[in-house]
Design an enzyme around this catalytic site. Sequence first.
Site, PDB file in Angstrom:
ATOM      1  N   SER A 134       0.859  -1.184   0.000  1.00 41.31           N
ATOM      2  CA  SER A 134       0.000   0.000   0.000  1.00 41.31           C
ATOM      3  C   SER A 134       0.888   1.224   0.000  1.00 41.31           C
ATOM      4  O   SER A 134       2.091   1.139   0.232  1.00 41.31           O
ATOM      5  CB  SER A 134      -0.844   0.066   1.294  1.00 41.31           C
ATOM      6  N   ASP A 177      -4.179   2.655  -1.464  1.00 40.12           N
ATOM      7  CA  ASP A 177      -3.497   3.832  -1.998  1.00 40.12           C
ATOM      8  C   ASP A 177      -4.359   5.038  -1.715  1.00 40.12           C
ATOM      9  O   ASP A 177      -5.337   5.301  -2.413  1.00 40.12           O
ATOM     10  CB  ASP A 177      -3.275   3.655  -3.502  1.00 40.12           C
ATOM     11  N   SER A 187      -3.549  -3.317  -2.745  1.00 44.47           N
ATOM     12  CA  SER A 187      -2.884  -2.111  -2.293  1.00 44.47           C
ATOM     13  C   SER A 187      -3.890  -1.097  -1.774  1.00 44.47           C
ATOM     14  O   SER A 187      -4.957  -0.921  -2.354  1.00 44.47           O
ATOM     15  CB  SER A 187      -2.087  -1.508  -3.463  1.00 44.47           C
TER      16      SER A 187
END
Lengths: 363, 363, 363, 363
Positions: free
Chosen positions: D244, D284, D282
């Site tokens: 991330s 983000d 991830s």
Amino acid sequence: MGNKHDKKARSRELGIIIGRYPSGKHNAITDVKGVKVGQVTLRSGSGRLRPGRGPVRTGVTAIIPAPGDLWKSKLPAGCFVLNGNGEAMGLMWLAESGVLETPVAFTNTLSVGVVQKAIVDLMLGQHPTIGITDDTLTPVVMECDDSTLNDIRGQHVKAAHVRAALKAASPGPVTEGDVGAGTGMTTYEFKGGIGTASRVTPGGFTVGVLVNANHGKRHLLRINGAAVGAKIPELMPKERKDGSITVVLATDAPLDSRQLSRLARRAMLGVCRTGAIAANGSGDVCVAFSTANRIPHYPKDPVFKMTLLSDFHIDPVFEAAGDAAEEAVINSMLAAETVVGRDGNTVYALPHDRLKAVLAGKD
Amino acid sequence: MGNKHDKKARSRELGIIIGRYPSGKHNAITDVKGVKVGQVTLRSGSGRLRPGRGPVRTGVTAIIPAPGDLWKSKLPAGCFVLNGNGEAMGLMWLAESGVLETPVAFTNTLSVGVVQKAIVDLMLGQHPTIGITDDTLTPVVMECDDSTLNDIRGQHVKAAHVRAALKAASPGPVTEGDVGAGTGMTTYEFKGGIGTASRVTPGGFTVGVLVNANHGKRHLLRINGAAVGAKIPELMPKERKDGSITVVLATDAPLDSRQLSRLARRAMLGVCRTGAIAANGSGDVCVAFSTANRIPHYPKDPVFKMTLLSDFHIDPVFEAAGDAAEEAVINSMLAAETVVGRDGNTVYALPHDRLKAVLAGKD
Amino acid sequence: MGNKHDKKARSRELGIIIGRYPSGKHNAITDVKGVKVGQVTLRSGSGRLRPGRGPVRTGVTAIIPAPGDLWKSKLPAGCFVLNGNGEAMGLMWLAESGVLETPVAFTNTLSVGVVQKAIVDLMLGQHPTIGITDDTLTPVVMECDDSTLNDIRGQHVKAAHVRAALKAASPGPVTEGDVGAGTGMTTYEFKGGIGTASRVTPGGFTVGVLVNANHGKRHLLRINGAAVGAKIPELMPKERKDGSITVVLATDAPLDSRQLSRLARRAMLGVCRTGAIAANGSGDVCVAFSTANRIPHYPKDPVFKMTLLSDFHIDPVFEAAGDAAEEAVINSMLAAETVVGRDGNTVYALPHDRLKAVLAGKD
Amino acid sequence: MGNKHDKKARSRELGIIIGRYPSGKHNAITDVKGVKVGQVTLRSGSGRLRPGRGPVRTGVTAIIPAPGDLWKSKLPAGCFVLNGNGEAMGLMWLAESGVLETPVAFTNTLSVGVVQKAIVDLMLGQHPTIGITDDTLTPVVMECDDSTLNDIRGQHVKAAHVRAALKAASPGPVTEGDVGAGTGMTTYEFKGGIGTASRVTPGGFTVGVLVNANHGKRHLLRINGAAVGAKIPELMPKERKDGSITVVLATDAPLDSRQLSRLARRAMLGVCRTGAIAANGSGDVCVAFSTANRIPHYPKDPVFKMTLLSDFHIDPVFEAAGDAAEEAVINSMLAAETVVGRDGNTVYALPHDRLKAVLAGKD
């Protein structure tokens, strides 16, 4: 109408290899089976702008996303608006319903209404029940502003051009550059417009992207990472606006609306690797659809089955989407020829020799 | 063109008092100073549907949100899509930019393109720089499907009607019911269409709402909470689709785009208190703007000042928005007369006497 | 721990019939097969607030959405934030992934961290690979502010209470009112808290809703449309904040994430028919899941099949969602007893006799 | 606690000049006046993972966004979730209210609850009215998964660490790399973690970015466009997850919530120019705030004034945001030392000499 260049080299022919996946047969959105593209280029007149009379540098690019009756047998679809300066008809329902049920068209900003009406009229003709016993329709039409070259106020795109673009739609290679809706577009202050590319993932899924690129500042242009724009500061247009980029992504990976909206995001990330910053005045929009499932219209049976790719296996499709979009932008610039438009405004083709020199580190 | 009923009683005249705040002078969106509404009603022909020839039961309702040059001096604006079945042009940029810079128009689903083009053309005429040195524009046009009564496939709305509606725009009372874009609309399976109402908060802010109501199932209709629809099951139309409701909210409270989008949500909550469930086939959209600040276009000075209402003081404005929207829907039904449309399709007026009896507990 | 009232009448027993669909066996979220609810009530002390010592009026309500291993076999899920004042852990991933893979818990605002950690710890215990070879997890925990009655600053909810609530989770009837996370809640300035209801659509799908209702102003309260709040202005609490309402919706209709987010919206519309205006200080959130499909975790086979309900058949499920949510709010108030909390703050039970009189038009 | 490296070269010292704008004095988020950063690094034990005992490679990084009482005098704020795999506490209210009213903290995934509670407790201590007469609070806490190196299941971050990080917060240079929340992070399969950079626009606005970078596949890594990752395939970690990246952006440009959410998007575009594809696993996320206006809490006067930058002048701020974010990711990798974590898992530092050779075209 029509736009035939001497064939110019595309990215891969110049040794510009974006990403690690192979492209499909035509390195085009049409590598996704069933996708067809048709374009009509409007190019006439020269000299001083006389609004309503020209010069005309515009057109229509139409994507038929799948064979058969899209209205009765829809495609899962999603979208992503990176920056919303512009008009994108049909997206509200596409996002809510998760389906695409019409062709998709690109044109100039002031012609979206005409193009949408032309598609509406065509579909009314094909479906006598629409707007009587059946619901009405909201086709997907996206635009970029070609007013630097084109007499955009003249609204020269007519319904006949839309019909012609749809009629011309075919599988196989797609003409790129200053063609169709890309005729009057400017990309990183070079001539650009229509570009396409595709990727095949290790799992065998094809992802194809078609862009109409009309965005970007020269100093920001990167080609496969190289700061090409900063190294070619010459050949600048006199006038420049923020522009926009509209993107259509097709895949045969079995994805639903949520996943396709995710994929649309990744396509825009690929676009931005060429130097787009989603400027305030830019309309940066991607519509993504999958051909792997068809969604029934007014089905008698309330339930239906879909086959879906697990999100845990989606990363290669994400990667392919970004790579294809990045290359599509570059292909749009590589294909385009210099265009002289209204008031003598000139948008220059990216010179291949200069590009090759920069990429070779010789400039 | 034009639509003059014998004046029918509005909500308050029937003792239907929604909420605790007073309404403004006209109990209309025009109570927000500077807001003007103009409508053109298209009503011709009768009998069997002959697509392209009629019968015609449609129109245009235009809102001019503030005096002066909206393009050069924009209004903060927000929006909310409760359910996205339909077309709402101009919303992508409105949401991104947080401003409204054009008039807003309501019409039928298949006429959005024509109406948008008409507004584009008008603004091109007023602003010779648009599409040359200036950016292009994306007017806000929203639609409902009037095909139950109207020859929607005939696309009878023309640019001249849009120009006439804008020219007719005036402050003061707003004609409601089967008028303008509301001519062919159906509301909870009664005749409805255009409705309006306003509220004044204790803090002195005015909130006005204008709806084009074309949604709802009869059994769900509630008037100020009373299950009126369930108690008046007669007078049903033969055909029925999910419909839509488009809403414009105006306020003089000093709100920014984020707050106006919040306000747009509350307007839709008020709509839903009349029985809307945001059905799958419904396009339920609200655009909200504030007249308290003007946003400069291409200003030389990069910064400007806004006066804003603190969110900690916003609840009365929220409450007013819901109440005005709820009443606007009801007013649309109270004003409308029975309309016989294509193929003899009849949508009946809500009978005031039956309503009074139900509300009095006598039915 | 535990909360047993003399059984008070629920909506239907009082003749309050919301909507046209029948409820399920228990008229509870647990009518969706496999859903279990467990609650722990913390109630101790009285008199003056001594932060950290009490009085305590709080708790935990946990929903186990389906049998089996949720981590390995997830549920399609969606959500809707009507107004975002508050904390709702786990929603970012739920919205992105479209799945629910943990239990859902309600608690007070300052205890979300503790409750989340307790669920994390439990799941770490069950899944030794999480956080080593497997991804980490983000449980869904939602909160309302019970500080009017509870020593919220004292953060009296401990991990053991979360474990006990999960352990106590069972199918069948759900205790409502001032119980679990609802112990300290205030609903339209009456005592409320946990409420539930269910509906069965003509197509045979069950929709169940569980709310923790802590929102609303008295004058806005409507019960099945009747302006009950305005007619019972007495029995007001001394202090009042905007509050919140958190909602969980379960269904066995085969819906995907996009559809469940749509359904979550309709649940909030039902809530708002009781008088909620989504006040500035309110956290109004709904999580919706479907038990009809399970989504595999790290599957070897990249594709899997889902059975889905066509959107063209979804309206009855929408209607059921709103009706169940509306009734769940009312049930929360009907079940709750008067609670005296910190500093002698008293939140009164909605008096059934007064309500009956109002509904009978005798008040 | 504490982490002092021999000073390693940052991007600019290696000749890596991202974009065309100069950096601020410290090339750090702290170049935005009033912003302070404090970090606590937890690093103990080695060898085999014994959950609960170590090895420990984690920490906390805290950002105090402005001087004075944030609760009483808030900052305009926005956010953008590029991909939502993870937990980001406090974002729901930040997005709704458009303000930041607490410090921001980065930590590991399983410690968000503890860190949030620690900030809650600190603010309860400072504000005796919170949770009594005043609303409760929802601090902003974001996470990345450091389980490749860290005993994440052991949840070694305690409230005392959060307090220490906040106490240590200071203006001036920010320690980067394997420090604070970045201690156990992996960036493009090299060691990374905390990185920062700033830019000053021609208009004199400063934009600062702080990242905790834990994302990316090696082959995708690009440094200022160069395909560095593909050219340094060695020094790979044994294990790898999607990871991330959490981002905080500060600016003194006078922007409101809508504009700051736009800016947050552009920061993520800059991140993606380093090779991020927003992989499925991830998280983000970017939070952006402006120090140029303060938003009053419970003000008596319902209206207040803001000074705002016109969107027509925002492009340089967009460009600065992307450039600072891109450099911050690279700085995180340049600063980090090789870290050996649990089970001997080793994440190698990006070797500066190899990087220099690649950038010089000698590799």
